[in-house]
Design a protein around this motif. Sequence first.
Motif, short mmCIF file in Angstrom:
data_model
loop_
_atom_site.label_atom_id
_atom_site.label_comp_id
_atom_site.label_asym_id
_atom_site.label_seq_id
_atom_site.Cartn_x
_atom_site.Cartn_y
_atom_site.Cartn_z
N SER A 1 -20.52 37.88 9.53
CA SER A 1 -20.80 37.30 7.54
C SER A 1 -19.38 37.46 6.55
O SER A 1 -19.88 37.80 5.86
CB SER A 1 -21.71 37.60 7.52
N THR B 1 -24.98 44.36 15.54
CA THR B 1 -24.82 43.77 14.57
C THR B 1 -24.26 43.78 13.72
O THR B 1 -23.78 43.51 12.85
CB THR B 1 -26.32 44.76 13.64
N LEU C 1 -22.55 41.02 11.15
CA LEU C 1 -21.38 41.77 9.86
C LEU C 1 -19.96 40.78 9.95
O LEU C 1 -19.44 40.94 8.66
CB LEU C 1 -21.65 43.00 9.17
N GLU D 1 -28.99 45.70 10.05
CA GLU D 1 -27.65 44.88 8.66
C GLU D 1 -27.23 45.98 7.74
O GLU D 1 -26.54 46.69 7.30
CB GLU D 1 -27.66 43.88 8.59
N GLU D 2 -28.42 46.28 7.12
CA GLU D 2 -28.47 47.38 5.28
C GLU D 2 -28.09 48.86 6.21
O GLU D 2 -26.80 49.21 5.36
CB GLU D 2 -30.00 47.01 5.04
N LEU E 1 -15.71 48.44 4.73
CA LEU E 1 -16.64 47.33 3.90
C LEU E 1 -15.25 46.02 3.73
O LEU E 1 -14.27 46.86 3.04
CB LEU E 1 -17.04 47.78 3.07
N GLY F 1 -19.09 42.49 1.86
CA GLY F 1 -19.16 44.27 2.01
C GLY F 1 -19.82 45.41 1.10
O GLY F 1 -21.03 45.79 1.22
N LEU G 1 -23.94 48.79 7.07
CA LEU G 1 -23.32 48.57 6.42
C LEU G 1 -23.15 49.65 5.22
O LEU G 1 -21.65 50.93 4.88
CB LEU G 1 -23.53 47.53 4.97
N ASP H 1 -18.66 40.42 5.97
CA ASP H 1 -19.11 42.22 5.61
C ASP H 1 -18.10 43.71 6.21
O ASP H 1 -18.27 44.43 5.41
CB ASP H 1 -20.60 41.97 5.33
N LEU H 2 -17.81 43.52 7.64
CA LEU H 2 -16.99 44.16 7.71
C LEU H 2 -16.29 43.98 8.65
O LEU H 2 -15.77 42.94 8.47
CB LEU H 2 -18.12 44.97 9.11
N LEU I 1 -32.01 40.97 3.19
CA LEU I 1 -30.93 41.66 4.73
C LEU I 1 -31.43 42.24 5.58
O LEU I 1 -33.12 43.12 5.06
CB LEU I 1 -30.00 42.58 4.02
N THR J 1 -22.67 44.00 -0.18
CA THR J 1 -24.04 44.13 0.04
C THR J 1 -24.77 45.35 -0.22
O THR J 1 -25.37 45.45 -0.28
CB THR J 1 -23.42 43.39 1.55
#
Length: 455
Positions: free
Chosen positions: A81, A74, A78, A43-44, A101, A105, A47, A83-84, A39, A108
């Motif tokens: 993907s 970013t 997300l 991005e980490e 999230l 997410g 999140l 994740d958000l 990741l 992740t």
Amino acid sequence: MAVRFHNARPGLDLINIIDAALPVAQITAEVLAQDSKGLPLLEEFVLRLVDHKVTSGRSIAGMLGVPERMVDQTIAALFSSDDLKWGLAASDDARARGLRLTDKGQITAHNAAQNVPVRVNQPLVYDQMLWKIAPYDRHTTITRGQAEEDGMIMLPAARSGPVDESDITAADITTLLRDNGTTDREVLQVKSITQARARRVLPVKLLVYADQDRSDIQLGVVVDGELSHLHELELIGFGGAKRLDITVEPPAERPVLDPELEKARVPLPEVSQHRAEQAAFQLGSQTPTPAPPAAPQPQADEIRAIGVFEHPEILEEALSHARRRLLIISPWIKKAIVTTTFLGRLEARLGRGVKVDIAYGYEDNDTKTDLAAVRKLNNLATRYPDKLTFTRLKSTHAKVLVYDDVWVTTSFNWLSFKGDPDRTYRMEEGSLIRNRQVADTQYDRYLELIDQQRR
């Protein structure tokens, strides 16, 4: 190997290929390492901040100290993907929306938070000639004692003493892991190292080159099948061939055949060219001609030269496939040749009913013969008295091999071409005749010689 590297030194001849031992140390390093999270860092943190109720791009950018545009890009990634997502903000204004999230997410972010550095033991092989860690497989190393017993030349180490912790860095180990295909682990710190007490070596090949006058001797080092210029340069710094007591003499005079056989004998350059074409074709390389090499002569009528590099192949062929008889005459015997493998193959021939005769001896001088090897052959002869004769001759210059319908006469020492502390090398040439009548005649002749010269 001879085909691949014979032109590696323009103007020099490849004289010999020698088994050598590269000193190595087996190291276990206790390291602090972290596996890749897969990741991107930004991005980490986006999140993890959203998970901690920081729900706007501006707030995230302010906390991280990065441009808001980068955070917006970013966040968009997300969202793509999954994740958000957008959700209701935790405020009194029910119309406000903030980042949330998704279920994916949350997983992740949780995995990213759980991935922390850990202590692990990392096995390493340390090249003591280059004094650096190296990508060698530790399972291919052997003990120094085994290398000495096998007659290998010991290459020098850069320094004496054990490897120190300061000699191995975290960056070195990370680079090594990546070179070996492990790209998801980063070593952050080397906490301690432990070096195995047993001295180990890595079997390598030493290529000996010389000019026509045999005055300019150069060495090449083949590690894991490739020429290593780093080891070559290091060896030059140690003194090269002189440091290893390696000398080269003019070619030995080969035994001359009877005129008719001599006339029919295929000369060495032609044989070498044919073998080079065969090897190149098998390796899928470019050959001098576009077609595969021509088929060799019928085995019932083969009379040709053999070069220095082919002799061990022929000996192995005889030990592995002789069906009726095997006769070897060599002035000296070395334990580097009469190994467990050699004895096992010889006993397998005896077990299949093959008649074996081995003779050795050079005047009263046994300094070039290993008594331990003699004892092993004597013990085997005692167990197979009807199948194996092992004879000490008064004196012999003969270097002969007869098996089944093949007779080889040469200047090559069949049972002492490895492990000789003299380390004087020369081009050895012989003749191979594959013909039953000729082999029968020579076999009877040498049995009579053995009987006459028996000590």
